[in-house]
Enzyme design. Structure first.
Site, PDB file in Angstrom:
ATOM      1  N   CYS A   2      74.781  -5.193  78.820  1.00  0.00           N
ATOM      2  CA  CYS A   2      74.859  -4.717  80.244  1.00  0.00           C
ATOM      3  C   CYS A   2      74.407  -3.294  80.108  1.00  0.00           C
ATOM      4  CB  CYS A   2      76.556  -4.535  80.226  1.00  0.00           C
ATOM      5  SG  CYS A   2      77.438  -5.845  80.070  1.00  0.00           S
ATOM      6  N   ARG A  27      68.978  -4.549  82.505  1.00  0.00           N
ATOM      7  CA  ARG A  27      70.046  -5.117  81.390  1.00  0.00           C
ATOM      8  C   ARG A  27      70.983  -6.225  81.561  1.00  0.00           C
ATOM      9  NH1 ARG A  27      69.904  -1.490  77.121  1.00  0.00           N
ATOM     10  NH2 ARG A  27      71.597  -2.082  76.219  1.00  0.00           N
ATOM     11  N   TRP A  74      76.064  -8.236  82.620  1.00  0.00           N
ATOM     12  CA  TRP A  74      75.384  -9.491  82.277  1.00  0.00           C
ATOM     13  C   TRP A  74      76.640 -10.171  81.392  1.00  0.00           C
ATOM     14  CZ3 TRP A  74      73.800 -11.859  77.292  1.00  0.00           C
ATOM     15  CH2 TRP A  74      72.975 -12.953  77.501  1.00  0.00           C
ATOM     16  N   ASN A 100      79.640  -2.086  77.052  1.00  0.00           N
ATOM     17  CA  ASN A 100      78.333  -2.877  76.684  1.00  0.00           C
ATOM     18  C   ASN A 100      78.724  -3.206  75.230  1.00  0.00           C
ATOM     19  OD1 ASN A 100      75.760  -4.043  76.436  1.00  0.00           O
ATOM     20  ND2 ASN A 100      74.801  -1.941  75.678  1.00  0.00           N
ATOM     21  N   GLY A 101      78.498  -4.610  75.135  1.00  0.00           N
ATOM     22  CA  GLY A 101      78.876  -5.401  73.617  1.00  0.00           C
ATOM     23  C   GLY A 101      79.859  -6.466  73.856  1.00  0.00           C
ATOM     24  N   GLU A 482      53.614 -18.946  74.303  1.00  0.00           N
ATOM     25  CA  GLU A 482      53.931 -17.700  74.940  1.00  0.00           C
ATOM     26  C   GLU A 482      53.683 -17.962  76.530  1.00  0.00           C
ATOM     27  OE1 GLU A 482      55.450 -15.357  74.855  1.00  0.00           O
ATOM     28  OE2 GLU A 482      55.036 -13.929  76.459  1.00  0.00           O
ATOM     29  N   LYS A 486      56.628 -18.094  79.346  1.00  0.00           N
ATOM     30  CA  LYS A 486      56.478 -17.003  80.478  1.00  0.00           C
ATOM     31  C   LYS A 486      56.465 -17.729  81.677  1.00  0.00           C
ATOM     32  CE  LYS A 486      56.537 -13.871  79.298  1.00  0.00           C
ATOM     33  NZ  LYS A 486      56.775 -13.053  78.380  1.00  0.00           N
ATOM     34  N   GLU A 489      60.356 -19.043  82.244  1.00  0.00           N
ATOM     35  CA  GLU A 489      61.292 -17.922  82.620  1.00  0.00           C
ATOM     36  C   GLU A 489      61.322 -17.299  83.854  1.00  0.00           C
ATOM     37  OE1 GLU A 489      59.475 -14.213  79.662  1.00  0.00           O
ATOM     38  OE2 GLU A 489      61.770 -14.340  80.279  1.00  0.00           O
ATOM     39  N   HIS A 505      52.062 -38.147  68.600  1.00  0.00           N
ATOM     40  CA  HIS A 505      53.003 -38.515  67.952  1.00  0.00           C
ATOM     41  C   HIS A 505      54.216 -38.573  68.745  1.00  0.00           C
ATOM     42  CE1 HIS A 505      50.789 -38.405  64.349  1.00  0.00           C
ATOM     43  NE2 HIS A 505      50.209 -37.357  64.836  1.00  0.00           N
ATOM     44  N   LYS A 604      66.916  -8.397  80.422  1.00  0.00           N
ATOM     45  CA  LYS A 604      65.864  -7.668  79.689  1.00  0.00           C
ATOM     46  C   LYS A 604      66.111  -7.548  78.424  1.00  0.00           C
ATOM     47  CE  LYS A 604      61.721  -5.653  79.172  1.00  0.00           C
ATOM     48  NZ  LYS A 604      60.754  -6.739  79.264  1.00  0.00           N
TER      49      LYS A 604
HETATM   50  C1  AGP Z   1      60.224 -12.081  77.238  1.00  0.00           C
HETATM   51  O1  AGP Z   1      59.383 -12.375  78.472  1.00  0.00           O
HETATM   52  C2  AGP Z   1      61.516 -12.587  77.129  1.00  0.00           C
HETATM   53  N1  AGP Z   1      62.160 -12.068  78.274  1.00  0.00           N
HETATM   54  C3  AGP Z   1      62.336 -12.440  75.752  1.00  0.00           C
HETATM   55  O2  AGP Z   1      61.928 -13.663  75.313  1.00  0.00           O
HETATM   56  C4  AGP Z   1      62.215 -11.110  74.918  1.00  0.00           C
HETATM   57  O3  AGP Z   1      60.877 -11.026  74.391  1.00  0.00           O
HETATM   58  C5  AGP Z   1      63.232 -11.255  73.845  1.00  0.00           C
HETATM   59  O4  AGP Z   1      64.301 -11.491  74.274  1.00  0.00           O
HETATM   60  C6  AGP Z   1      63.147 -10.289  72.631  1.00  0.00           C
HETATM   61  O5  AGP Z   1      63.255  -8.909  72.934  1.00  0.00           O
HETATM   62  P1  AGP Z   1      63.155  -7.793  72.469  1.00  0.00           P
HETATM   63  O6  AGP Z   1      61.490  -7.661  72.286  1.00  0.00           O
HETATM   64  O7  AGP Z   1      63.309  -6.468  73.177  1.00  0.00           O
HETATM   65  O8  AGP Z   1      63.546  -7.748  71.119  1.00  0.00           O
END
Ligand code: AGP
Length: 609
Positions: A2, A27, A74, A100-101, A482, A486, A489, A505, A604
């Site tokens: 958060c 966040r 969050w 936060n936590g 990757e 992308k 998400e 396979h 994020k």
């Molecule tokens: C990336 O598009 C993602 N939102 C996510 O996978 C991110 O890379 C991951 O949570 C790691 O975050 P960080 O690099 O801040 O540790």
């Protein structure tokens, strides 16, 4: 995870809190809330959903006061709802807390407090903190917080306010990030620097086990045990506009277009003036230590993990030192074999990802030297690692990581070359030509960005599909992973990435007429093999877009469409081949009408396990 913010001073507290929360929405954005001490006493306003909802409600009846705390959530414990939103209060409504936590022992604490007559209204772990503080309060909020945190287990960054002492704001950090903004006749707290950057550039970065008492004109720093401490002021020298959209429709697009600059900045002074050597003066690792390294573990999450997969290829190719790559949430539970001669590299944009941080600590406990690749100076990962390579990508706001990922690749390229130089694995001429190619990358990305219209058209076509596949071999497979993440998400299109040779396979059964397949085919030594795999899917009716290296006419005959990347050496190709995949995800998300920068269910920075 958060975001929390707090303010004491003569400005409009409500607006400082709301503006701060806007910068922290990355966040989490399940709900938001503020608590402000007004003429009526401690008043709390909170609402489920985006911050704009709370903002709308507050505009009808603003809260006026000169001290307050705010939160953007969050959800972890308890669904997103008004009642589960922060700030949380005790039964007397005299104490309020933003957190936060995670409080791991909250059930036990809740039972103890319930037995004493406390009534709980939410499903959250945070609510117990407000009750705990109220329970032990004896006229001094600092002492009450210190007593309360003694019985709490877990991760917590806190902002605490009580109606009994409306000129004191308490902040606590234990395993969740928190900074203190230093003003003149005003002071701030925030989960992150952008939250307070509009008002001050001078900050204290709290360490775990530290807290602060803020009044309007003073900040007292101390340990959770109450011992006073002093700290150096950290001067923030980046610009607030860097964190704004600068004319782009979305942060993600802006960040995609910032990549040429991020490449240049990350390389920066790490290439010698005569362009013959990579220099990493920031490393404490001596040449002797590097020469004694027997193996490397790269540990990270999500996109950073994918950067690690590219890092493995690069380091192994250039040095022949064996590299394992682990997802951070798995690492410590598989009892990894960490030798004193193992170098552990953790990769994290935010430097606050809980699993990555835990992996770092596990590695250090086992005596390994830890090198961090991170984008945030002063982050937990940066502070706890033995060595840090900062990726100078600038603040990344969009949830979908783009420029941080490619800057991580640049960091791996630099480290790989540096390591090979140290081991004497490459001669000076070879190093100079790799550096020449590295320096070309930023203008090559610019060149590719000029062709984004083609990717946009293709993205609009595929946005009507529900499933698609990415295939590739070797380094191309790492990039395929990757590209697939992308797309998933932000567009919510289901996609899977496969090593091209593995389809037959099992997965080939899913290939139906018309299904889009994106084939990464930049590795020329594997090209023939990849083309065979492309033929396998074409024969079953797939529509194939290939991403290939310029000058490779042969691939054009095997696929429906090709997007060529500028020619570079195979080992550096990921820094170019990922660009069309980022654009593809962006435009597909846009075509589907999604919230590109804030995809559903995601945040994020993931600061919980
Ligand atoms: C990336 O598009 C993602 N939102 C996510 O996978 C991110 O890379 C991951 O949570 C790691 O975050 P960080 O690099 O801040 O540790």
């Amino acid at each position: 995870m958060c975001g929390i913010v707090g303010y004491i001073g003569d400005r409009n507290t409500q607006s400082v809190l709301i503006e701060g929360l806007k910068k922290l929405e990355y966040r989490g954005y399940d709900s938001a809330g503020v608590a402000i001490y007004t003429e009526e006493g401690l008043e709390v306003k909170k609402a489920k959903g985006r911050l704009s909802i709370l903002e709308g409600e507050l505009s009808n009846r603003p809260l006026v006061g000169s001290i307050g705390i705010g939160h953007t959530r969050w959800a972890t414990h308890g669904e997103p709802s008004d009642v589960n939103s922060h700030p949380h209060i005790d039964n007397s409504s005299k104490f309020s807390v933003v957190h936060n936590g995670i409080i791991e022992n909250y059930i036990e604490l809740k039972e103890q407090l319930s037995a004493k007559g406390h009534r709980f209204v939410s499903e959250t772990d945070t609510e117990v903190i407000a009750h705990l503080i109220a329970d032990v309060y004896d006229g001094d909020i600092v002492k009450a917080v210190q007593t309360a945190v003694k019985s709490m287990r877990g991760a917590f960054a806190l902002g605490v306010l009580t109606e009994y002492e409306p000129d004191r704001l308490v902040a606590v950090r234990q395993a969740s990030p928190l900074i203190i903004g230093i003003g003149e006749n005003e002071n701030f707290i925030g989960s992150d620097i952008p939250a307070i950057l509009e008002y001050t550039r001078n900050v204290y970065i709290l360490n775990d086990g530290e807290m602060a008492l803020l009044t309007k004109d003073a900040i007292q720093l101390m340990t959770l045990e109450g011992n006073f401490i002093t700290k150096e002021v950290f001067r923030v020298d980046w610009d607030i506009v860097t964190a704004e959209k600068a004319g782009f429709d979305h942060f993600m697009l802006k960040e995609i277009y910032e990549q040429p600059k991020a490449y240049r900045d990350t390389m920066g002074s790490r290439i010698s003036e005569d362009a013959n050597e990579v220099v990493l003066p920031e490393l404490n690792l001596t040449a002797e230590q590097l020469m004694n390294v027997t193996n490397i573990h790269i540990v990270a999450c999500g996109t950073a993990y994918h950067a690690g997969l590219v890092g493995k290829h690069v380091i192994e190719k250039l040095t022949r030192i064996p590299v394992d790559v682990d997802v951070a949430s798995e690492y410590r539970y598989r009892a990894p074999i960490i030798l004193p001669s193992t170098l552990v590299i953790v990769v994290s944009q935010s430097g606050e990802t809980a699993d990555t941080l835990a992996a770092l600590r596990e590695a250090k406990r086992n005596g390994a030297h830890v090198l961090a690749i991170t984008n945030v100076v002063g982050s937990s990962v940066a502070r706890e690692a033995d060595d840090v390579i900062v990726t100078w990508a600038g603040p990344e706001i969009a949830v979908a990581s783009t420029k941080a990922y490619t800057s991580q690749l640049i960091a791996f390229f630099l480290f790989g070359v540096f390591y090979a130089q140290t081991l004497g694995k490459t001669d000076a001429t070879e190093v100079a030509t790799v550096i020449e190619d590295l320096q070309q990358l930023s203008s090559q990305v610019e060149q590719m960005l000029h062709q984004s219209a083609r990717i946009k058209t293709y993205a609009e076509e595929i946005s009507a599909h529900d499933h698609l596949f990415f295939i590739g071999r070797g380094l191309d497979y790492a990039v395929a992973l990757e590209g697939s993440l992308k797309l998933k998400e932000i567009s919510y299109i289901h996609s899977e990435a496969y090593p091209a040779g593995e389809l037959k396979h099992g997965t080939l059964a899913l290939i139906e007429p018309g299904i889009p397949v994106i084939a990464l085919a930049t590795q020329e030594e594997l090209l023939e093999k990849t083309i065979s795999n492309i033929k396998e899917v074409k024969a079953r009716g797939a529509k194939v877009l290939a991403i290939a290296m310029e000058g490779n006419a042969e691939i054009g005959k095997a696929v429906d469409e090709v997007f060529y990347i500028p020619r570079t050496r195979a080992v550096l190709s990921a820094a170019l081949s990922v660009i069309p995949l980022q654009l593809l995800a962006y435009y597909a998300s846009l075509a589907r009408g999604n919230d590109v920068d804030k995809p559903r269910n995601l945040a994020k920075s993931v600061t919980v396990e």
